[in-house]
Enzyme design. Structure first.
Site: not given
Ligand code: ME8
Length: 697
Positions: A17, A20, A136, A139, A160, A163, A316, A319
């Site tokens: 999304h 990312h 969780c 998380c 949580c 979530h 935030k 959907k």
């Molecule tokens: O936490 N605004 O993965 P994840 C900006 N797998 N950036 C955002 C965002 C938002 N609303 N939502 C998500 C994980 N991100 C673990 C990480 S690392 C060793 C393991 C981005 O898929 C931001 O970079 O939940 C956030 O830290 C990351 O997606 C979380 O991705």
């Protein structure tokens, strides 16, 4: 000199999304800016593929966990390709996956080192104990009291806060990492250098650590979580997914494994700069450095945490609220460089930012179409018109100096050169300090200045008077030369716009490898023939585009009906990411004709009964406006009493091939939403009166 930048590796249980995409864009801009300055750079992104969430999602979708991960990874790669962030477009160097065999090897080595290590206070860094706590799953973390909401009924599990899902009570043997012994060492690390950026985030981390650390459970019994990396020499235990995930940053370049070490080189690239969202700062700024200290590995260069995108009113994105940003909409309606510019310009780094389509259109139109784009096209068009398409001379003879000054042109080369160099230095400084927004403001101050010079000097009037020729040339030269500087400076933020600008000015070298620090005023040669002029950013018709976006979001052929996961259990949790998956371009959309192949009808349940020895199935007959009612077998027996169904209006797929189940023929299927972790069915129905047999379309 080398540089190594990473994004988080994203969970492979939900689809990509905007968040990312954002972190990848920022990392990509940083990587390009280093490469442009001749620094050998390694840029990592990827996916985090182990743990209970993937295991559960896989189960629900009848896949193996690896198949589940492969399925999602494909979408991440498509997103990277669509937004120009993959290797082929000059973006990341590795798409790291924690299911890579070399990662298993490297993590094993890392664990062994930690297992042998002593803490700074002289205790064993790892020990076996017993853990009991609230976990969780989304998380993938145990939750402390301030991280969950207690249920009204004390017998129910808490929820949580992130979530809003129920927590699991977990009690089992576990390896513990003695984090509590690392507080002083960590505080010393935060004090000794700019380890956590920006400062406000560093202070948060400091006070968290200063308030005392608890030891961390770093394994789960294989019987509770089997999808993960086994603990070396104790395969009854699976490593905690964060231990495995964080270590990817070093295994990717060869820690503990020969394959990557030969290819990329741990010695060459470590330490990395870790770019993360503030949501996962604690894992990166507290746990990871402590693990590294124990293993005797050098600390990262820095942990840089950005804020989160929220909707234009500060909520935030979700959907349910209907305020998300769809990747396919972004890709369809906006140039990639406009999205990149918006991301870096709009979010003050470290703070939350507001992202809305309207804001993106406004910025694209004002800063890019009317600002930079207009400066470029008006400058080049005048060079075309008044100078035969050749870059004019910048020289101003003594006698021409006064008229030029009167026209508002700075005639002293040294002064112009100094002004631009200062702006360039400021841009680089702010950019390197992660103040992307400020850096871009600096660049746009230059745009405004040159625009003003042109408006004041009025080249269109100067062109009518031969005695003003030198002033006219000087104005146009200054504008073109400034454009060249801007193209070089802005390359990391807007790579393809920079290339286009450069080419239109008539230059042939590769802007991606021109170090902005080597820019020299006057290097644009007189006589250079400009190329075809094309608008850099066409204006976006706001009203029309917003209307199209809205209709796309709510239309019959819109995204809700094309998601691979609509009504299914593809995505983990809320299903929030499910529709975003289809948002990725290049995905097989269906058109209205495909949809029309499905014969959906209103039906009325006439009879319903249980089937002996089949505790999940109900046998129902449904009147769908045909001569005889249809007989349908539905897997809803655990959730509905047969008698409560009689008389209900439901939706039936009427042209599904009949099949036999338990000796009964099922002549259709009823539609139901699949809710929660266990996929509880909730039958689709109507709020208004509808006749049996009416078609849904
Ligand atoms: O936490 N605004 O993965 P994840 C900006 N797998 N950036 C955002 C965002 C938002 N609303 N939502 C998500 C994980 N991100 C673990 C990480 S690392 C060793 C393991 C981005 O898929 C931001 O970079 O939940 C956030 O830290 C990351 O997606 C979380 O991705």
């Amino acid at each position: 000199m080398t540089f190594y930048v990473t994004t988080p590796i994203y969970y492979a249980n939900s689809f990509p999304h905007l968040g990312h995409l954002y972190t990848m864009i920022v990392a990509d801009a940083i990587a390009r800016s280093k490469r442009q300055r001749g620094v050998e750079t390694f840029f990592l992104t990827g996916t985090d593929e182990h743990g209970i969430n993937i295991e559960r999602a896989a189960q629900r979708n009848n896949r193996t966990p690896k198949q589940q991960a492969d399925f999602v990874v494909d979408y991440f790669k498509k997103m990277a390709d669509a937004f120009g962030l993959d290797t082929a477009h000059g973006g990341y160097d590795i798409f790291m996956r924690t299911t890579n065999p070399f990662h298993y090897e490297g993590v094993g080595e890392f664990w062994r080192r930690v297992a042998k290590a002593k803490t700074p206070k002289g205790n064993d860094a790892l020990y076996k104990g017993h853990y009991e706590g609230w976990f969780c799953a989304p998380c993938a973390a145990y939750k402390t009291e301030d991280e969950y909401a207690k249920a009204a009924n004390p017998n129910d599990p808490p929820t949580c806060l992130i979530h809003e899902t129920k927590l699991d009570r977990v009690s089992e043997e576990s390896y513990f990492f003695r984090l509590s012994d690392f507080d002083e060492a960590l505080l010393h690390l935060y004090e000794s250098r700019d380890f956590v950026r920006p400062e406000a985030r560093r202070n948060e981390v400091k006070s968290f650590v200063a308030s005392g650390l608890q030891d961390l459970s770093v394994s789960r019994l294989r019987t509770s979580v089997s999808w993960g990396i086994p603990v070396p020499d104790d395969p009854q235990h699976t490593m905690y997914v964060w231990f495995d995930a964080l270590t990817n940053y070093i295994t990717a370049i060869g820690f503990g494994n020969e394959q990557q070490n030969r290819a990329d080189g741990f010695e060459k690239f470590w330490p990395a700069l870790h770019l993360v969202g503030k949501d996962i700062l604690r894992f990166h700024a507290v746990y990871w450095p402590a693990f590294l200290m124990a293993a005797g590995v050098e600390q990262p260069r820095a942990i840089v945490a950005h804020g989160m995108w929220v909707d234009p009113t500060g909520r935030k994105m979700s959907k349910t609220l209907g305020n998300t940003i769809e990747l396919d909409v972004l890709n369809k309606y906006f140039p990639i460089d406009a999205i990149r510019y918006f991301c870096l310009r709009e979010m003050v780094f470290g703070q939350d930012g507001r992202f809305g389509y309207e804001g993106l259109i406004d910025r694209t139109n004002s800063d890019l179409a009317s600002g930079l784009g207009n400066l470029s096209s008006r400058t080049l068009t005048m060079i075309q018109r008044y100078c035969d398409g050749r870059i004019p001379s910048r020289a101003i003879s003594d006698e021409a100096r006064l008229p030029a000054k009167r026209a508002g042109v700075e005639t002293d080369d040294a002064t112009v050169s100094k002004l631009l160099a200062q702006a360039r230095d400021q841009f680089i400084k702010q950019f390197d300090d992660f103040n992307f927004s400020r850096a871009l403001e600096e660049a746009w101050a230059i745009v405004a200045r040159v625009d003003k010079m042109i408006s004041d000097a009025r080249p269109w009037d100067l062109a009518k008077d031969q005695s003003q020729r030198q002033t006219l040339n000087a104005v146009l030269y200054r504008a073109a030369e400034t454009l060249r500087w801007l193209a070089v400076l802005l390359y990391p933020v807007m790579p393809s716009t920079s290339r286009d600008t450069y080419r239109q000015i008539g230059l042939t070298d590769e802007v991606s490898s021109i170090d902005p620090q080597t820019l020299n005023w006057g290097d644009l040669s007189e006589g250079t023939g400009i190329n075809e002029i094309k608008p850099l950013f066409p204006r976006i018709d706001k009203a029309r585009t917003m209307e199209e976006i809205k209709s796309q979001e709510s239309g019959v052929g819109g995204r809700e009906s094309v998601s691979p996961a609509a009504g299914s259990t593809e995505a983990e949790g809320s299903g929030q990411h499910a529709t975003e998956a289809e948002a990725v371009p290049g995905v097989a959309y269906i058109d209205i004709a495909d949809f029309a192949k499905i014969d959906l009808r209103v039906g009325e349940v006439k009879t319903a009964e249980r089937i002996p020895k089949a505790d999940k199935l109900l046998l129902i007959t449904v009147d769908i406006g045909e001569e005889k009612p249809r007989q349908i077998l539905a897997g809803i027996a655990q959730y509905y009493e047969p008698e409560n169904l009689i008389g209900r209006k439901i939706v039936v797929v009427a042209n599904l091939k009949p099949r036999k189940l338990r000796g009964y023929e099922s002549q259709g299927m009823l539609l139901a939403a699949s809710v929660g972790d266990e996929g509880k069915p909730v039958i689709a129905t109507f709020a208004e009166e509808v006749p049996n047999g009416a078609r849904l379309k």
